[in-house]
Structures are given as structure tokens and as C-alpha cells.
Scaffold this motif. Structure first.
Motif, PDB file in Angstrom:
ATOM      1  N   TYR B  32       0.801  -1.222   0.000  1.00 52.09           N
ATOM      2  CA  TYR B  32       0.000   0.000   0.000  1.00 52.09           C
ATOM      3  C   TYR B  32       0.831   1.268   0.000  1.00 52.09           C
ATOM      4  N   ALA B  33       0.347   2.252  -0.752  1.00 51.98           N
ATOM      5  CA  ALA B  33       0.931   3.581  -0.677  1.00 51.98           C
ATOM      6  C   ALA B  33       0.618   4.192   0.683  1.00 51.98           C
ATOM      7  N   MET B  34       1.526   5.035   1.150  1.00 53.57           N
ATOM      8  CA  MET B  34       1.379   5.664   2.461  1.00 53.57           C
ATOM      9  C   MET B  34       1.654   7.159   2.337  1.00 53.57           C
ATOM     10  N   SER B  35       1.063   7.914   3.247  1.00 55.01           N
ATOM     11  CA  SER B  35       1.198   9.372   3.195  1.00 55.01           C
ATOM     12  C   SER B  35       1.307   9.960   4.591  1.00 55.01           C
ATOM     13  N   GLY B  50       3.992  11.746   0.252  1.00 55.10           N
ATOM     14  CA  GLY B  50       3.465  10.420  -0.030  1.00 55.10           C
ATOM     15  C   GLY B  50       4.524   9.534  -0.659  1.00 55.10           C
ATOM     16  N   MET B  51       4.332   8.238  -0.484  1.00 54.66           N
ATOM     17  CA  MET B  51       5.267   7.263  -1.029  1.00 54.66           C
ATOM     18  C   MET B  51       4.489   6.076  -1.571  1.00 54.66           C
ATOM     19  N   SER B  52       4.891   5.594  -2.733  1.00 51.10           N
ATOM     20  CA  SER B  52       4.239   4.438  -3.326  1.00 51.10           C
ATOM     21  C   SER B  52       4.537   3.184  -2.509  1.00 51.10           C
ATOM     22  N   SER B  53       3.840   2.111  -2.809  1.00 55.01           N
ATOM     23  CA  SER B  53       3.981   0.884  -2.042  1.00 55.01           C
ATOM     24  C   SER B  53       5.410   0.338  -2.093  1.00 55.01           C
ATOM     25  N   SER B  54       6.046   0.470  -3.235  1.00 60.27           N
ATOM     26  CA  SER B  54       7.403  -0.048  -3.406  1.00 60.27           C
ATOM     27  C   SER B  54       8.465   0.877  -2.841  1.00 60.27           C
ATOM     28  N   GLY B  55       8.060   2.117  -2.598  1.00 62.61           N
ATOM     29  CA  GLY B  55       9.026   3.125  -2.168  1.00 62.61           C
ATOM     30  C   GLY B  55       9.730   3.798  -3.321  1.00 62.61           C
ATOM     31  N   ALA B  92       2.066  21.377  14.117  1.00 65.50           N
ATOM     32  CA  ALA B  92       0.847  20.725  13.636  1.00 65.50           C
ATOM     33  C   ALA B  92       0.710  19.345  14.253  1.00 65.50           C
ATOM     34  N   VAL B  93      -0.479  18.787  14.089  1.00 64.73           N
ATOM     35  CA  VAL B  93      -0.676  17.355  14.304  1.00 64.73           C
ATOM     36  C   VAL B  93      -0.355  16.667  12.980  1.00 64.73           C
ATOM     37  N   PHE B  94       0.505  15.685  13.046  1.00 65.68           N
ATOM     38  CA  PHE B  94       0.906  14.939  11.855  1.00 65.68           C
ATOM     39  C   PHE B  94       0.216  13.573  11.873  1.00 65.68           C
ATOM     40  N   TYR B  95      -0.493  13.290  10.795  1.00 63.95           N
ATOM     41  CA  TYR B  95      -1.172  12.013  10.637  1.00 63.95           C
ATOM     42  C   TYR B  95      -0.456  11.160   9.593  1.00 63.95           C
ATOM     43  N   CYS B  96      -0.381   9.899   9.873  1.00 62.44           N
ATOM     44  CA  CYS B  96       0.049   8.897   8.914  1.00 62.44           C
ATOM     45  C   CYS B  96      -1.217   8.288   8.324  1.00 62.44           C
ATOM     46  N   ALA B  97      -1.212   8.008   7.028  1.00 67.34           N
ATOM     47  CA  ALA B  97      -2.414   7.468   6.412  1.00 67.34           C
ATOM     48  C   ALA B  97      -2.067   6.445   5.345  1.00 67.34           C
ATOM     49  N   LYS B  98      -2.908   5.444   5.264  1.00 72.05           N
ATOM     50  CA  LYS B  98      -2.752   4.371   4.269  1.00 72.05           C
ATOM     51  C   LYS B  98      -3.744   4.610   3.128  1.00 72.05           C
ATOM     52  N   SER B  99      -3.333   4.232   1.932  1.00 69.05           N
ATOM     53  CA  SER B  99      -4.230   4.330   0.783  1.00 69.05           C
ATOM     54  C   SER B  99      -4.790   2.971   0.417  1.00 69.05           C
ATOM     55  N   PRO B 100      -5.977   2.939  -0.182  1.00 70.61           N
ATOM     56  CA  PRO B 100      -6.510   1.663  -0.678  1.00 70.61           C
ATOM     57  C   PRO B 100      -5.662   1.178  -1.855  1.00 70.61           C
TER      58      PRO B 100
END
Lengths: 106, 124
Positions: B32-35, B50-55, B92-100
Motif C-alpha cells: 500500500y501507498a502511504m502518506s 506520499g510514497m508508493s507501495s514499493s518506495g 501541527a498534528v501529523f497524521y500517517c495514512a494508508k491508501s486503498p
């Protein structure tokens, strides 16, 4: 960078109302437009992706549509739990950008 | 249960550095891509990186380009954000998030799972 412009910035509505929030992209983003709801002190929640696809688990009263570079989030029959701030976000090109948000008060 | 847990936030002086971590569990992290997304006090959401699943693909907001670096360790199921030359406006508040799942391992379909956030305060 692609600018996302939401309107209105604030709206007050009643339970059972139909609510519409609009997001306009500064250039074509195809259908790479997502909608989120954020409640105070909480992380955002994905509602709609790819302009009109309902995220799993999201009530069917939420829907999204596209007309060119204009996108609409519609909430049919507003419920008490639908308060919060709604954001659009384009995922067409980097940097990804969010709209400024629409606060919904019930 | 799919879960993201951020850590590493805190108080840092202007010009300082911090490294945020996001520990993922409950899903195949490497697929999964992550942001990273941040929210300044009383403000709206700002996509940071953001970063793709492979990096193999990374992107940054103009406001952090050259100062922040996103990375991931798929063997540790962890996403990172190295933040250098911090400014007051990075508070700020920093959130990590996963993409579908999306073609090319990108974040085309938004961000469907979010962490609880970690607070970064830049102040002297």
C-alpha cells in the motif's frame, strides 16, 4: 499546483435536510477526487473516492458526483452524526491538495 | 484490525530536527501507498508527503520540499518522516495514512486508514 476551492465554508442544516458541498479544481483532475469527514479532535474519515465511489462502511446517504472540474458531495437526509468538517482532496497529481474545508453544523 | 500508530512528535526549537514513525499492523504494509498529512492548530488539512507501495516514488508539498524526507521499511512495517530545518509554521498534528489498493501502488483512491496523529511543536 492544483488548487481546490470548496464552497460553502460553513453551513447550518437540520436533521433530514439534503446538503450539498461543492469543490472546484483549478484544472482537470479527471475523477481523482476524494471526500473526507473530520470530527473535532479526530482523524479524517474517507467517505468517497474517485469522485463517486462510496467507501466501504459509509452510509448510502452520502454520494459524490463530477461535472468537468466541479465536484459535489451530497448528503441525503442529514443525520445528527453527520456534523463536522468536510474536505475534498485531489489525487491526480503531486502535490496532492485539499480544499479549505466546509464545516457542517446541525 | 488495521491500525496505524504514530510516534516521535514533541517540542523542538526552530532549526531543529525530528523523525516521526508510523507503525502499521493488520495489513500487508508493503502493498500500500502511504502518506503524511498535517493539520496546524485550528486549520485545515495539508498533505505533506506520499510514497508508493514499493518506495520507488515519493512526492512532497512545496512547503516541505528539501527539508522533509519520507521513507519506509517494509520489513518493519513502518513509515517514517524525517523533518529537518523545522520552522514555527511546521507546528501541527501529523497524521500517517494508508491508501486503498490502486494501480501502480499509488494513492489514487485517497486515504482510507489514518493514525491518531502525533503533535509537533516548533518553538523556542
Amino acid at each position: 499546483d492544483i488548487q481546490m476551492t470548496q464552497s460553502p465554508s460553513f453551513l447550518s442544516a437540520s436533521v433530514g435536510d439534503r446538503v450539498t458541498i461543492t469543490c472546484r479544481a483549478s484544472q482537470s483532475i479527471n475523477s481523482y477526487l476524494n471526500w473526507y469527514q473530520q470530527k473535532p479532535g479526530k482523524a479524517p474519515k474517507l467517505l468517497i473516492y474517485a469522485a463517486s465511489s462510496l467507501q466501504s462502511g459509509v452510509p448510502s446517504r452520502f454520494s459524490g458526483s463530477r461535472s468537468g472540474t466541479d465536484f459535489t458531495l451530497t448528503i441525503n437526509s442529514l443525520q445528527p452524526e453527520d456534523f463536522g468538517t468536510f474536505y475534498c482532496q485531489q489525487s491526480y497529481s503531486a502535490p496532492r491538495t485539499f480544499g479549505q474545508g466546509t464545516m457542517v453544523e446541525i | 484490525e488495521v491500525q496505524l500508530l504514530e510516534s516521535g512528535g514533541g517540542l523542538v526549537q526552530p532549526g531543529g530536527s525530528l523523525r516521526l514513525s508510523c507503525a502499521a499492523s493488520g495489513f500487508t504494509f508493503s502493498s500500500y501507498a502511504m502518506s503524511w498529512v498535517r493539520q496546524a492548530p485550528g486549520k485545515g488539512l495539508e498533505w505533506v508527503s506520499g510514497m508508493s507501495s514499493s518506495g520507488g516514488s515519493t512526492d512532497y508539498a512545496d512547503s516541505v520540499k528539501g527539508r522533509f524526507t519520507i521513507s519506509r521499511d517494509n520489513s518493519k512495517n513502518t513509515l517514517y518522516l524525517q523533518m529537518n530545518s523545522l520552522r514555527a509554521e511546521d507546528t501541527a498534528v501529523f497524521y500517517c495514512a494508508k491508501s486503498p489498493l490502486a494501480p501502480g501502488g499509488t494513492d489514487r483512491y485517497g486515504m482510507d486508514v489514518w493514525g491518531q496523529g502525533t503533535t509537533v511543536t516548533v518553538s523556542s
